[in-house]
Design a protein around this motif. Sequence first.
Motif, mmCIF file in Angstrom:
data_model
loop_
_atom_site.group_PDB
_atom_site.id
_atom_site.type_symbol
_atom_site.label_atom_id
_atom_site.label_comp_id
_atom_site.label_asym_id
_atom_site.label_seq_id
_atom_site.Cartn_x
_atom_site.Cartn_y
_atom_site.Cartn_z
ATOM 1 N N PRO A 16 0.919 -1.260 0.042
ATOM 2 C CA PRO A 16 -0.028 -0.082 0.077
ATOM 3 C C PRO A 16 0.561 1.250 -0.069
ATOM 4 O O PRO A 16 2.029 1.107 0.312
ATOM 5 C CB PRO A 16 -0.719 -0.032 1.418
ATOM 6 N N LEU A 17 0.056 2.339 -0.301
ATOM 7 C CA LEU A 17 0.919 3.681 -0.539
ATOM 8 C C LEU A 17 0.524 4.325 1.128
ATOM 9 O O LEU A 17 -0.353 4.905 1.064
ATOM 10 C CB LEU A 17 0.146 4.483 -1.549
ATOM 11 N N ALA A 18 1.322 4.088 1.813
ATOM 12 C CA ALA A 18 1.171 4.459 3.398
ATOM 13 C C ALA A 18 -0.336 4.491 3.905
ATOM 14 O O ALA A 18 -0.717 5.275 4.413
ATOM 15 C CB ALA A 18 1.627 6.153 3.317
ATOM 16 N N ASN A 19 -0.784 3.442 3.581
ATOM 17 C CA ASN A 19 -2.315 2.896 4.264
ATOM 18 C C ASN A 19 -2.490 1.536 4.083
ATOM 19 O O ASN A 19 -1.627 0.947 3.341
ATOM 20 C CB ASN A 19 -3.305 3.756 3.618
ATOM 21 N N ALA A 20 -3.539 1.323 4.740
ATOM 22 C CA ALA A 20 -3.698 -0.261 4.678
ATOM 23 C C ALA A 20 -4.421 -0.785 3.462
ATOM 24 O O ALA A 20 -4.952 -2.124 3.585
ATOM 25 C CB ALA A 20 -4.375 -0.851 5.971
ATOM 26 N N THR A 21 -4.741 -0.177 2.709
ATOM 27 C CA THR A 21 -5.552 -0.324 1.405
ATOM 28 C C THR A 21 -4.520 -0.842 0.495
ATOM 29 O O THR A 21 -3.273 -0.097 0.079
ATOM 30 C CB THR A 21 -6.293 0.929 0.685
ATOM 31 N N THR A 22 -4.699 -2.038 -0.194
ATOM 32 C CA THR A 22 -3.959 -2.711 -1.128
ATOM 33 C C THR A 22 -4.252 -2.136 -2.574
ATOM 34 O O THR A 22 -5.353 -2.286 -2.927
ATOM 35 C CB THR A 22 -4.107 -4.218 -1.005
ATOM 36 N N PHE A 23 -3.293 -1.664 -3.235
ATOM 37 C CA PHE A 23 -3.737 -1.154 -4.797
ATOM 38 C C PHE A 23 -3.300 -2.252 -5.602
ATOM 39 O O PHE A 23 -2.591 -3.215 -5.375
ATOM 40 C CB PHE A 23 -2.645 -0.005 -5.099
ATOM 41 N N ASN A 24 -4.090 -2.206 -6.853
ATOM 42 C CA ASN A 24 -3.811 -3.228 -7.757
ATOM 43 C C ASN A 24 -2.429 -2.773 -8.535
ATOM 44 O O ASN A 24 -2.335 -1.566 -8.875
ATOM 45 C CB ASN A 24 -4.857 -3.200 -8.721
ATOM 46 N N THR A 25 -1.643 -3.650 -8.441
ATOM 47 C CA THR A 25 -0.100 -3.325 -9.373
ATOM 48 C C THR A 25 -0.345 -3.980 -10.821
ATOM 49 O O THR A 25 -0.433 -5.270 -10.989
ATOM 50 C CB THR A 25 1.021 -3.830 -8.457
ATOM 51 N N THR A 26 0.009 -3.023 -11.717
ATOM 52 C CA THR A 26 0.031 -3.665 -13.016
ATOM 53 C C THR A 26 1.272 -2.906 -13.871
ATOM 54 O O THR A 26 1.916 -1.794 -13.138
ATOM 55 C CB THR A 26 -1.182 -3.200 -13.757
ATOM 56 N N ASP A 27 1.433 -3.248 -14.997
ATOM 57 C CA ASP A 27 2.428 -2.946 -15.944
ATOM 58 C C ASP A 27 3.760 -2.593 -15.258
ATOM 59 O O ASP A 27 4.616 -1.669 -15.398
ATOM 60 C CB ASP A 27 2.055 -1.458 -16.205
ATOM 61 N N ILE A 28 4.177 -3.633 -14.537
ATOM 62 C CA ILE A 28 5.544 -3.760 -14.047
ATOM 63 C C ILE A 28 6.552 -3.748 -14.871
ATOM 64 O O ILE A 28 6.485 -4.773 -15.686
ATOM 65 C CB ILE A 28 5.557 -4.753 -12.943
ATOM 66 N N GLN A 29 7.683 -3.110 -14.758
ATOM 67 C CA GLN A 29 8.775 -3.296 -15.682
ATOM 68 C C GLN A 29 9.988 -3.135 -14.919
ATOM 69 O O GLN A 29 10.207 -2.253 -13.987
ATOM 70 C CB GLN A 29 8.879 -2.123 -16.626
ATOM 71 N N ARG A 30 10.953 -3.988 -15.134
ATOM 72 C CA ARG A 30 12.342 -4.041 -14.387
ATOM 73 C C ARG A 30 13.412 -3.130 -15.084
ATOM 74 O O ARG A 30 13.437 -3.260 -16.266
ATOM 75 C CB ARG A 30 12.916 -5.361 -14.318
ATOM 76 N N HIS A 31 14.075 -2.424 -14.274
ATOM 77 C CA HIS A 31 15.016 -1.460 -14.565
ATOM 78 C C HIS A 31 16.329 -1.679 -13.609
ATOM 79 O O HIS A 31 16.695 -1.024 -12.804
ATOM 80 C CB HIS A 31 14.710 0.053 -14.349
ATOM 81 N N GLU A 32 17.128 -2.780 -13.942
ATOM 82 C CA GLU A 32 18.219 -3.233 -13.228
ATOM 83 C C GLU A 32 17.597 -3.483 -11.896
ATOM 84 O O GLU A 32 16.934 -4.342 -11.575
ATOM 85 C CB GLU A 32 19.294 -2.280 -13.307
ATOM 86 N N HIS A 33 18.129 -2.878 -10.674
ATOM 87 C CA HIS A 33 17.690 -2.812 -9.312
ATOM 88 C C HIS A 33 16.400 -2.080 -9.153
ATOM 89 O O HIS A 33 15.998 -2.340 -8.009
ATOM 90 C CB HIS A 33 18.795 -2.336 -8.274
#
Length: 183
Positions: A16-33
């Motif tokens: 979560p973004l500083a709250n207990a609500t879980t956001f849906n995470t999409t469009d993940i892209q890796r950039h080294e670390h």
Amino acid sequence: MALVVFALLSALLAIPLANATTFNTTDIQRHEHWQSMTLTLGEETHWRAVEAHSYSDSHFSVNLTPGACDLPWLEMRVDLGEHQPDSEVVNRVPADLRVDHETIHNGEAEFITQRGDSGFYVQFHLPEQPLSIEEMRHGETLRLRLMRSEDDPWFMVFSLAGADEALARIERQCQAAEVPDSR
């Protein structure tokens, strides 16, 4: 096996973004670390560039929100291993951020817990935040010092390998969302 590891890593980053609500995470892209991603919950959208490589229980992120793409917020999350009973600002402490041997950015950090969340968040407030983010784009190592008390500094070090690409991507995505549809 690689798919299982990727799925577990993705689940860890879907915090979560500083709250207990879980956001849906999409469009993940890796950039080294680093990784860049889109976080959504209903009509709410944020973009995050995150470094979760350096520690198994902590990550550092730069976050953007449409309508405020020029006002990113810096946040660190540390897993405490147990769900927190209350949502509160636990402490405000002096904090320093430094990229490589560049400027030491002095500011403040708020330690925040959220009811039902198993970690705590550190939100950074730096007077020269645009400069610190620009330095992150070109640096190798991000160093944080948080003064938990007068004689109790806490140091964290994060890799910046891939930060430039991750930050550029979330900036493009945020700015594209601010442009009205011209159809």
